[in-house]
Design a protein around this motif. Sequence first.
Motif, PDB file in Angstrom:
ATOM      1  N   ASP A   1       0.731  -1.220  -0.217  1.00 34.91           N
ATOM      2  CA  ASP A   1      -0.063   0.017   0.149  1.00 34.91           C
ATOM      3  C   ASP A   1       0.855   1.346   0.268  1.00 34.91           C
ATOM      4  OD1 ASP A   1      -2.079  -1.319   0.217  1.00 34.91           O
ATOM      5  OD2 ASP A   1      -2.461  -1.325   2.626  1.00 34.91           O
ATOM      6  N   ALA A   2       1.770   1.436   0.359  1.00 35.47           N
ATOM      7  CA  ALA A   2       2.956   2.619   0.355  1.00 35.47           C
ATOM      8  C   ALA A   2       3.761   2.455  -0.807  1.00 35.47           C
ATOM      9  CB  ALA A   2       3.475   2.208   2.044  1.00 35.47           C
ATOM     10  N   LEU A   3       4.452   1.393  -1.454  1.00 33.52           N
ATOM     11  CA  LEU A   3       5.019   0.759  -2.220  1.00 33.52           C
ATOM     12  C   LEU A   3       4.435   1.355  -3.636  1.00 33.52           C
ATOM     13  CD1 LEU A   3       7.834  -1.985  -2.893  1.00 33.52           C
ATOM     14  CD2 LEU A   3       6.407  -1.458  -4.227  1.00 33.52           C
ATOM     15  N   MET A   4       3.533   0.735  -3.704  1.00 34.59           N
ATOM     16  CA  MET A   4       3.014   1.311  -5.046  1.00 34.59           C
ATOM     17  C   MET A   4       2.282   2.869  -5.217  1.00 34.59           C
ATOM     18  SD  MET A   4       3.329  -1.970  -6.420  1.00 34.59           S
ATOM     19  CE  MET A   4       2.350  -1.491  -8.256  1.00 34.59           C
ATOM     20  N   PRO A   5       1.897   3.366  -4.215  1.00 39.29           N
ATOM     21  CA  PRO A   5       1.573   4.951  -4.816  1.00 39.29           C
ATOM     22  C   PRO A   5       3.898   5.921  -4.786  1.00 39.29           C
ATOM     23  CG  PRO A   5       0.604   4.212  -2.901  1.00 39.29           C
ATOM     24  CD  PRO A   5       1.293   2.771  -3.042  1.00 39.29           C
ATOM     25  N   GLN A   6       4.264   4.904  -4.060  1.00 41.84           N
ATOM     26  CA  GLN A   6       5.226   6.028  -4.254  1.00 41.84           C
ATOM     27  C   GLN A   6       5.896   5.337  -5.722  1.00 41.84           C
ATOM     28  OE1 GLN A   6       8.261   6.585  -1.370  1.00 41.84           O
ATOM     29  NE2 GLN A   6       7.189   6.307   0.808  1.00 41.84           N
ATOM     30  N   GLN A   7       5.590   4.200  -6.432  1.00 47.42           N
ATOM     31  CA  GLN A   7       6.265   4.045  -7.095  1.00 47.42           C
ATOM     32  C   GLN A   7       5.290   4.956  -8.107  1.00 47.42           C
ATOM     33  OE1 GLN A   7       6.661  -0.227  -8.741  1.00 47.42           O
ATOM     34  NE2 GLN A   7       5.374   0.625  -9.934  1.00 47.42           N
ATOM     35  N   ALA A   8       4.292   5.291  -8.105  1.00 51.17           N
ATOM     36  CA  ALA A   8       3.812   5.946  -9.400  1.00 51.17           C
ATOM     37  C   ALA A   8       3.840   6.990  -9.334  1.00 51.17           C
ATOM     38  CB  ALA A   8       2.185   5.406  -9.102  1.00 51.17           C
ATOM     39  N   GLY A   9       4.844   8.205  -8.040  1.00 51.82           N
ATOM     40  CA  GLY A   9       5.448   8.816  -8.250  1.00 51.82           C
ATOM     41  C   GLY A   9       4.381   9.806  -7.087  1.00 51.82           C
ATOM     42  N   PHE A  10       3.593   9.048  -6.031  1.00 48.07           N
ATOM     43  CA  PHE A  10       3.288   9.564  -5.101  1.00 48.07           C
ATOM     44  C   PHE A  10       3.706   9.309  -4.207  1.00 48.07           C
ATOM     45  CE2 PHE A  10      -0.039   9.968  -1.482  1.00 48.07           C
ATOM     46  CZ  PHE A  10      -0.710  11.165  -2.057  1.00 48.07           C
ATOM     47  N   LEU A  11       4.550  10.574  -3.486  1.00 48.18           N
ATOM     48  CA  LEU A  11       5.482  10.018  -2.646  1.00 48.18           C
ATOM     49  C   LEU A  11       5.346  10.223  -1.199  1.00 48.18           C
ATOM     50  CD1 LEU A  11       8.513  11.972  -4.741  1.00 48.18           C
ATOM     51  CD2 LEU A  11       7.616   9.216  -4.157  1.00 48.18           C
ATOM     52  N   PRO A  12       4.409  10.805  -0.423  1.00 48.79           N
ATOM     53  CA  PRO A  12       4.522  11.390   0.944  1.00 48.79           C
ATOM     54  C   PRO A  12       2.826  10.239   1.148  1.00 48.79           C
ATOM     55  CG  PRO A  12       3.307  12.650  -0.127  1.00 48.79           C
ATOM     56  CD  PRO A  12       4.066  12.619  -1.655  1.00 48.79           C
ATOM     57  N   VAL A  13       3.367   8.816   1.197  1.00 52.59           N
ATOM     58  CA  VAL A  13       3.298   8.250   1.403  1.00 52.59           C
ATOM     59  C   VAL A  13       3.964   7.016   2.533  1.00 52.59           C
ATOM     60  CG1 VAL A  13       3.601   6.739  -0.350  1.00 52.59           C
ATOM     61  CG2 VAL A  13       1.345   6.624   1.398  1.00 52.59           C
ATOM     62  N   VAL A  14       3.208   6.482   3.836  1.00 52.74           N
ATOM     63  CA  VAL A  14       4.163   5.646   4.777  1.00 52.74           C
ATOM     64  C   VAL A  14       2.987   3.820   4.876  1.00 52.74           C
ATOM     65  CG1 VAL A  14       5.902   7.425   5.685  1.00 52.74           C
ATOM     66  CG2 VAL A  14       3.645   6.988   6.218  1.00 52.74           C
ATOM     67  N   ALA A  15       3.788   3.000   5.811  1.00 53.11           N
ATOM     68  CA  ALA A  15       2.627   2.580   6.609  1.00 53.11           C
ATOM     69  C   ALA A  15       3.004   1.877   7.523  1.00 53.11           C
ATOM     70  CB  ALA A  15       3.081   1.357   5.242  1.00 53.11           C
ATOM     71  N   SER A  16       1.829   1.782   8.015  1.00 56.24           N
ATOM     72  CA  SER A  16       1.603   1.577  10.213  1.00 56.24           C
ATOM     73  C   SER A  16       2.322  -0.038  10.309  1.00 56.24           C
ATOM     74  CB  SER A  16       0.236   1.976  10.249  1.00 56.24           C
ATOM     75  OG  SER A  16      -0.128   1.097   9.834  1.00 56.24           O
ATOM     76  N   LEU A  17       2.317  -0.788   9.088  1.00 59.33           N
ATOM     77  CA  LEU A  17       2.546  -1.906   9.710  1.00 59.33           C
ATOM     78  C   LEU A  17       1.888  -3.004   9.673  1.00 59.33           C
ATOM     79  CD1 LEU A  17       6.215  -1.411  10.483  1.00 59.33           C
ATOM     80  CD2 LEU A  17       5.526  -1.862   8.331  1.00 59.33           C
ATOM     81  N   GLY A  18       0.286  -2.474   8.478  1.00 64.43           N
ATOM     82  CA  GLY A  18      -1.178  -3.307   9.138  1.00 64.43           C
ATOM     83  C   GLY A  18      -1.288  -3.432  10.722  1.00 64.43           C
TER      84      GLY A  18
END
Length: 597
Positions: A277-294
Amino acid sequence: MGLIPEDIVTQVIERCDIVDVIGSYIPLKKTGQNFKAPCPFHNEKTPSFVVNPNKQIFHCFGCGVGGNVVSFVMKQDHLVFPEAIRYLAAKVNVEIPENDARDSADSSIFHEILKVNHVALDFFHNNLLDDKSSESEIARQYLKKRGVSLDAVKKFRLGCALNTWDSLYKKLQQLSLPNDLLENCGLLIKKDSSQGYYDRFRNRIIFPIFDTRGEVRAFGARLLEGAQNSTDKISAKYINSPETKVYVKGDHLYGFHLAKEEMAKQDFVVIVEGYMDALMPQQAGFLPVVASLGTALTPSQIRLVRRYTKNVVMLFDMDEAGESAMMRSLDMLLEEDMVVKVASLPTGEDPDSFIKNKGVEQFRSQIDQAQLLFDYKVSVLQKKINTDTVEGKSELIERMLPTIKSYKNAVVRSGYLKKLEKMFDVSEAALTEEFNKTHKTSWRSAQEPAKKANLRVIHSSRCVERNILKLILEDESLFATAKEEISVSDFADENIRKVMSKIYEIFETEKMISTHSLLNSFQEDDIQHMISEIVNDERMVVLDKKKMYEDCISRMKKNRLKKQRGDLLLQIKEAERMGDQERLHSLKEQFNNTVKL
């Protein structure tokens, strides 16, 4: 690791040249005795960011930020104080000793584990990129099917744990480290029946978990489905490293080290649940996203985010587990003074699938349409509670009041209380009563914006106080006379009062003080900014500093006398009201004595 000794902190600051340090981040231009540049902390056309090499401080007259070399590094790199000191210590070759033998041993173990983690990181990553085994090929095909590019694999340092019992263990044995240390890294598990160890992660895709500085602290791992004769019989699709000396669950966010600069630049962050969920937006260019690890957010994770931005958009799966984690996080975010919104995706979609199906711009649009926290929580509760009944209304309001309590701003609290009143047709009196049960502040006081404490301070008096502070910081010979003639309580401005108290305290022990060491005595941003602004303010050009100092002291004494008279008049009125003639006579005598002065 223990606290950094004060003398070491001082040594680090004294060895640093603020011009060199700030100049390594932004280009500085010499202007007179100072240096100027466009401020790195806000957008401006005309440079108003000033670095004072004599005082070893900086100040921006545009946005008001200021401080010393430590303050700058903390703000620029989003570090806490000990991290900034350690970073600067390394630059100026100051060794930071550990407090005792145990601290020294802990520090050694800490760095050894980081070293082991780095070896494991390279091992897993190279397996994914180059290994010819079937499980590595399955991992590559799985990621390709999920749409993960080779660039993203390298950027996030994804890896593959082989379908063997001890391939990593054999690799780590080459480090010639004790087995118990390797076990304490969380990468190995001791065998029950015999001597030896086996790999914790087997037949899995590896997601390294990094800290803010890009050091690998732990690993997450997803089971590879379809491998022949899997050595991993654990049913859990995802497993993580256990807690170690370098990893505490709930202290880190996945993808944070890659997102942090864009978080600060765009001044918001989207928090999602899982790795992809964090990796794919960053790959697509949407950078300010992080994951809480579920999991639901922790206070440590929230404070980590707050170093970079106060604006948070939560985007969790809207299944029961995701909604539950979301609800647990919301009030905690408010308690940490964050500005919170909640975004949602269509049923059955997560950020990974949504971006693949709809594209990153549509994803960005969903984020832009995020609901305010209050509206989201009410809508969720309305789906679960029948508010057509009195009992239902009561339950929903009872569950919303703690959320309103969590808002720091009195105007916001008042607004949401009024909104509840209108939404559920509840009387003001009833809502006031229930609100007061959950909040120490009454509703009526919550409706009034909090007044700033320094509104009591007359502007001209505040200028006098700032002038005195500037003069004694520029001329150390004034310390002693100032302490004799005016007390800390004579200063009406609370921040100046704190600074003067610290100056007097230092003067008692050291007889001298420097601006940058004074700045180092305060962690509060507003006090650091005030000191740097006063010292760098070039508008006050004084030819006769002694004469100005005497005028300011005279004004302070007059203000003190005026305050004493005012206090006495109030006490006289009270004594007259009470008919206390003895006290009245004494107070009048005191008042007459002040008039004679």
